[in-house]
Design a protein around this motif. Structure first.
Motif, PDB file in Angstrom:
ATOM      1  N   ILE A  30       0.752  -1.165  -0.053  1.00 48.88           N
ATOM      2  CA  ILE A  30      -0.053   0.175  -0.040  1.00 48.88           C
ATOM      3  C   ILE A  30       0.789   1.279   0.163  1.00 48.88           C
ATOM      4  CG2 ILE A  30      -1.986  -1.239   1.131  1.00 48.88           C
ATOM      5  CD1 ILE A  30      -0.886   0.223   3.923  1.00 48.88           C
ATOM      6  N   GLU A  31       0.241   2.461  -0.107  1.00 48.18           N
ATOM      7  CA  GLU A  31       1.013   3.797  -0.193  1.00 48.18           C
ATOM      8  C   GLU A  31       1.962   3.875   0.968  1.00 48.18           C
ATOM      9  OE1 GLU A  31       0.347   8.456  -0.979  1.00 48.18           O
ATOM     10  OE2 GLU A  31      -1.341   6.958  -0.899  1.00 48.18           O
ATOM     11  N   GLY A  32       1.147   3.679   2.346  1.00 48.00           N
ATOM     12  CA  GLY A  32       1.937   3.708   3.469  1.00 48.00           C
ATOM     13  C   GLY A  32       1.489   3.020   4.296  1.00 48.00           C
ATOM     14  N   SER A  33       2.478   2.369   5.286  1.00 50.84           N
ATOM     15  CA  SER A  33       2.253   1.264   6.150  1.00 50.84           C
ATOM     16  C   SER A  33       2.711   2.030   7.376  1.00 50.84           C
ATOM     17  CB  SER A  33       2.757  -0.053   6.052  1.00 50.84           C
ATOM     18  OG  SER A  33       2.456  -0.865   7.126  1.00 50.84           O
ATOM     19  N   TYR A  34       1.878   2.256   8.744  1.00 45.87           N
ATOM     20  CA  TYR A  34       2.303   2.873   9.827  1.00 45.87           C
ATOM     21  C   TYR A  34       2.197   2.234  11.179  1.00 45.87           C
ATOM     22  CZ  TYR A  34       2.128   7.030   6.854  1.00 45.87           C
ATOM     23  OH  TYR A  34       2.180   8.278   5.685  1.00 45.87           O
ATOM     24  N   LEU A  35       2.907   2.271  12.012  1.00 50.37           N
ATOM     25  CA  LEU A  35       2.512   1.502  13.414  1.00 50.37           C
ATOM     26  C   LEU A  35       2.740   2.447  14.307  1.00 50.37           C
ATOM     27  CD1 LEU A  35       2.384  -1.082  15.009  1.00 50.37           C
ATOM     28  CD2 LEU A  35       4.848  -1.336  14.817  1.00 50.37           C
ATOM     29  N   CYS A  36       1.800   2.756  15.275  1.00 51.93           N
ATOM     30  CA  CYS A  36       1.808   3.601  16.530  1.00 51.93           C
ATOM     31  C   CYS A  36       1.599   2.918  17.594  1.00 51.93           C
ATOM     32  CB  CYS A  36       0.741   4.554  16.266  1.00 51.93           C
ATOM     33  SG  CYS A  36       0.642   5.605  17.673  1.00 51.93           S
ATOM     34  N   VAL A  37       2.749   3.022  18.415  1.00 55.64           N
ATOM     35  CA  VAL A  37       2.458   2.451  19.962  1.00 55.64           C
ATOM     36  C   VAL A  37       2.246   3.494  21.114  1.00 55.64           C
ATOM     37  CG1 VAL A  37       3.898   1.135  21.412  1.00 55.64           C
ATOM     38  CG2 VAL A  37       4.326   0.686  19.223  1.00 55.64           C
ATOM     39  N   THR A  38       1.088   3.160  21.940  1.00 59.81           N
ATOM     40  CA  THR A  38       0.685   4.205  22.600  1.00 59.81           C
ATOM     41  C   THR A  38       1.380   4.592  23.912  1.00 59.81           C
ATOM     42  OG1 THR A  38      -1.136   2.817  23.495  1.00 59.81           O
ATOM     43  CG2 THR A  38      -1.517   4.137  21.780  1.00 59.81           C
ATOM     44  N   ARG A  39       1.847   3.262  24.539  1.00 59.13           N
ATOM     45  CA  ARG A  39       2.321   3.317  25.988  1.00 59.13           C
ATOM     46  C   ARG A  39       3.686   2.766  26.400  1.00 59.13           C
ATOM     47  NH1 ARG A  39      -1.836   4.096  29.769  1.00 59.13           N
ATOM     48  NH2 ARG A  39      -3.987   4.353  29.011  1.00 59.13           N
ATOM     49  N   VAL A  40       4.055   1.914  25.608  1.00 56.45           N
ATOM     50  CA  VAL A  40       5.129   1.160  25.973  1.00 56.45           C
ATOM     51  C   VAL A  40       5.936   0.626  25.095  1.00 56.45           C
ATOM     52  CG1 VAL A  40       6.488  -0.427  27.687  1.00 56.45           C
ATOM     53  CG2 VAL A  40       4.362   0.528  28.383  1.00 56.45           C
ATOM     54  N   GLU A  41       7.110   0.892  24.799  1.00 60.49           N
ATOM     55  CA  GLU A  41       8.078   0.279  23.876  1.00 60.49           C
ATOM     56  C   GLU A  41       8.603  -1.194  24.104  1.00 60.49           C
ATOM     57  OE1 GLU A  41       9.957   3.531  20.880  1.00 60.49           O
ATOM     58  OE2 GLU A  41      10.829   3.674  22.730  1.00 60.49           O
ATOM     59  N   GLY A  42       9.209  -1.992  23.357  1.00 60.69           N
ATOM     60  CA  GLY A  42       9.676  -3.251  23.891  1.00 60.69           C
ATOM     61  C   GLY A  42      10.541  -4.125  22.720  1.00 60.69           C
ATOM     62  N   LEU A  43      10.511  -5.402  22.975  1.00 59.23           N
ATOM     63  CA  LEU A  43      11.647  -5.942  22.152  1.00 59.23           C
ATOM     64  C   LEU A  43      11.256  -5.945  20.830  1.00 59.23           C
ATOM     65  CD1 LEU A  43      12.423  -8.922  24.887  1.00 59.23           C
ATOM     66  CD2 LEU A  43      13.881  -7.002  24.207  1.00 59.23           C
ATOM     67  N   LEU A  44       9.875  -5.950  20.587  1.00 65.64           N
ATOM     68  CA  LEU A  44       9.571  -6.019  19.060  1.00 65.64           C
ATOM     69  C   LEU A  44       9.605  -5.231  18.294  1.00 65.64           C
ATOM     70  CD1 LEU A  44       5.879  -7.894  19.670  1.00 65.64           C
ATOM     71  CD2 LEU A  44       7.966  -8.812  18.774  1.00 65.64           C
ATOM     72  N   LYS A  45      10.106  -3.952  18.874  1.00 68.76           N
ATOM     73  CA  LYS A  45      10.502  -2.745  18.200  1.00 68.76           C
ATOM     74  C   LYS A  45      11.500  -3.000  16.958  1.00 68.76           C
ATOM     75  CE  LYS A  45      11.945   2.102  18.353  1.00 68.76           C
ATOM     76  NZ  LYS A  45      12.294   3.464  19.094  1.00 68.76           N
ATOM     77  N   GLY A  46      12.517  -3.968  17.467  1.00 69.07           N
ATOM     78  CA  GLY A  46      13.547  -4.350  16.628  1.00 69.07           C
ATOM     79  C   GLY A  46      13.357  -5.097  15.394  1.00 69.07           C
ATOM     80  N   SER A  47      12.009  -5.485  15.265  1.00 69.30           N
ATOM     81  CA  SER A  47      11.350  -6.424  14.290  1.00 69.30           C
ATOM     82  C   SER A  47      10.577  -5.484  13.219  1.00 69.30           C
ATOM     83  CB  SER A  47      10.370  -7.593  14.853  1.00 69.30           C
ATOM     84  OG  SER A  47      10.842  -8.217  15.907  1.00 69.30           O
ATOM     85  N   ILE A  48      10.485  -4.309  13.552  1.00 70.40           N
ATOM     86  CA  ILE A  48       9.665  -3.540  12.586  1.00 70.40           C
ATOM     87  C   ILE A  48      10.479  -3.110  11.450  1.00 70.40           C
ATOM     88  CG2 ILE A  48       8.496  -1.177  12.320  1.00 70.40           C
ATOM     89  CD1 ILE A  48       8.125  -1.048  15.177  1.00 70.40           C
ATOM     90  N   ASN A  49       9.809  -3.545  10.162  1.00 69.62           N
ATOM     91  CA  ASN A  49      10.790  -3.251   8.850  1.00 69.62           C
ATOM     92  C   ASN A  49      11.016  -1.805   8.758  1.00 69.62           C
ATOM     93  OD1 ASN A  49      10.872  -2.423   6.123  1.00 69.62           O
ATOM     94  ND2 ASN A  49      10.318  -4.859   5.827  1.00 69.62           N
ATOM     95  N   GLU A  50      12.301  -1.345   8.276  1.00 63.62           N
ATOM     96  CA  GLU A  50      12.574  -0.185   8.123  1.00 63.62           C
ATOM     97  C   GLU A  50      11.549   0.941   7.122  1.00 63.62           C
ATOM     98  OE1 GLU A  50      15.791  -0.676   4.726  1.00 63.62           O
ATOM     99  OE2 GLU A  50      16.344  -0.335   6.887  1.00 63.62           O
ATOM    100  N   SER A  51      10.909   0.198   6.369  1.00 60.84           N
ATOM    101  CA  SER A  51       9.951   0.775   5.443  1.00 60.84           C
ATOM    102  C   SER A  51       8.677   1.204   6.172  1.00 60.84           C
ATOM    103  CB  SER A  51       9.629   0.212   4.113  1.00 60.84           C
ATOM    104  OG  SER A  51       9.211  -1.054   4.463  1.00 60.84           O
ATOM    105  N   VAL A  52       8.450   0.688   7.598  1.00 60.80           N
ATOM    106  CA  VAL A  52       7.164   1.044   8.117  1.00 60.80           C
ATOM    107  C   VAL A  52       7.404   2.148   8.911  1.00 60.80           C
ATOM    108  CG1 VAL A  52       5.727   0.334  10.168  1.00 60.80           C
ATOM    109  CG2 VAL A  52       6.618  -1.329   8.372  1.00 60.80           C
ATOM    110  N   ASN A  53       6.319   3.319   8.738  1.00 58.51           N
ATOM    111  CA  ASN A  53       6.631   4.521   9.661  1.00 58.51           C
ATOM    112  C   ASN A  53       6.081   4.238  10.970  1.00 58.51           C
ATOM    113  OD1 ASN A  53       6.928   6.594   7.132  1.00 58.51           O
ATOM    114  ND2 ASN A  53       5.261   5.094   6.520  1.00 58.51           N
TER     115      ASN A  53
END
Length: 358
Positions: A30-53
């Protein structure tokens, strides 16, 4: 089309992994894929694709005005079309929908205690559901519940999907190679580790060279203390190992030989799909969608929940019959790859998005 996945944390849990998996999978579609975390970051942050905002709100309370305004400004600036809200993040998504009538909401229900839906508190959820354009439910029980109790007319069951991330390899399991049982589950009461420990206590009476490995978030609460006390009181310290949350799930599973879940209640546990991708023979309880994923005595073993004797027999059956383990593991892996793949589920998600968007 621009779609934002909304989740409260990036701790290692089923809903969190699904949110990351969807955001990553959509990045090239799609044109833009985004991920917003509201409260707590964690270990899964390292799994986010660099092309995800990515956006982190650091929200401190339900009505954190600063975070709400920050998120609303971001949604407007990026021209987000759809907010795909996971679990309890539906409330923030609804506020943004009220402030922006053109934003659409998809709510993803990951409720883990689906066997105890009569205890679910949903007054606020019911009000908010009138703003939902679509609801995804992780099992058929939740799908029917939403159709009866919530106001959104568009509801469907969406099986989870998992992906292999073999980039990380930092955790080395204890115990003898070739004789490890893995339970991939946060230390929550619904996962019922105590029944698993009671079952394993019977296993080690005749197979004391086998070990049990508990991987998942430790909340250091009374349930966690009960697990640790059981291990100590029954002299299982040399056989049972607790690791907490770990980012290298696939690497851990490749060191394991039997995958087990002993839950009292489930949706569609992501761990079962990950066991399949790692080519493990599986044992699970007959709860949630487990019996949809595992065909008993065909590609795995199913046991009654809260029945440690039945669970111990299933584990021993695998330990004493490697040919059976290999046969079921092969069949189960084929089943997961063909029915719970990223391709099939993303296609279903995009179909819903396009219907809403158009």
């Amino acid at each position: 089309m621009k779609v934002l996945q909304l989740i409260d944390s990036l701790e290692v849990g089923g809903a969190e992994r699904v949110a990351v998996n969807i955001a990553n999978a959509l990045a090239a579609k799609i044109e833009g894929s985004y991920l917003c975390v509201t409260r707590v970051e964690g270990l899964l942050k390292g799994s986010i694709n660099e092309s995800v905002n990515f956006l982190f709100l650091n929200k401190k309370s339900t009505f954190d005005l600063k975070s709400i305004l920050k998120f609303n400004a971001y949604v407007k600036k990026e021209e987000i079309d759809i907010i795909h809200a996971h679990s309890s993040s539906f409330f923030l998504a609804t506020i943004i929908r009220i402030l922006n009538s053109n934003v659409k909401i998809v709510w993803h229900d990951h409720y883990g205690n689906s066997a105890f839906l009569e205890n679910r508190k949903f007054r606020v959820l019911k009000v908010c559901s009138s703003y939902f354009n679509h609801i995804f439910s992780v099992n058929k029980q939740l799908e029917q519940w939403a159709k009866v109790h919530l106001k959104s007319k568009n509801v469907n069951y969406l099986p989870n999907f998992s992906v292999i991330n073999n980039e990380l390899s930092e955790t080395n399991l204890h115990g003898d190679e070739g004789k490890r049982i893995i339970c991939l589950a946060n230390l929550r009461e619904q996962k019922d580790h105590l029944t698993l420990l009671k079952a394993f206590q019977l296993v080690v009476e005749n197979h004391n060279d086998w070990s049990l490995h508990l991987v998942g978030k430790d909340f250091n609460d009374s349930y966690s203390e009960a697990i640790k006390s059981f291990i100590i009181n029954n002299k299982l310290e040399k056989h049972v190992f607790i690791y907490g949350s770990k980012p290298d799930t696939y690497h851990i599973l490749t060191q394991s030989n039997i995958g087990v879940l002993s839950s009292k209640s489930e949706g569609l546990p992501l761990a079962l799909l990950e066991y399949g991708l790692a080519k493990l023979p599986v044992i699970a309880t007959r709860v949630g969608e487990c019996s949809e994923v595992i065909r008993d005595t065909d590609n795995g073993l199913l046991v009654s929940p809260e029945n440690f004797k039945e669970l111990s027999k299933a584990i021993i059956q695998y330990i004493e019959n490697k040919d059976l383990r290999d046969k079921y593991a092969l069949s189960y892996t084929f089943h997961i790859q063909n029915n719970y793949s990223e391709t099939a589920q993303v296609r279903a998600i995009l179909k819903v998005y396009n219907n809403i968007y158009n």
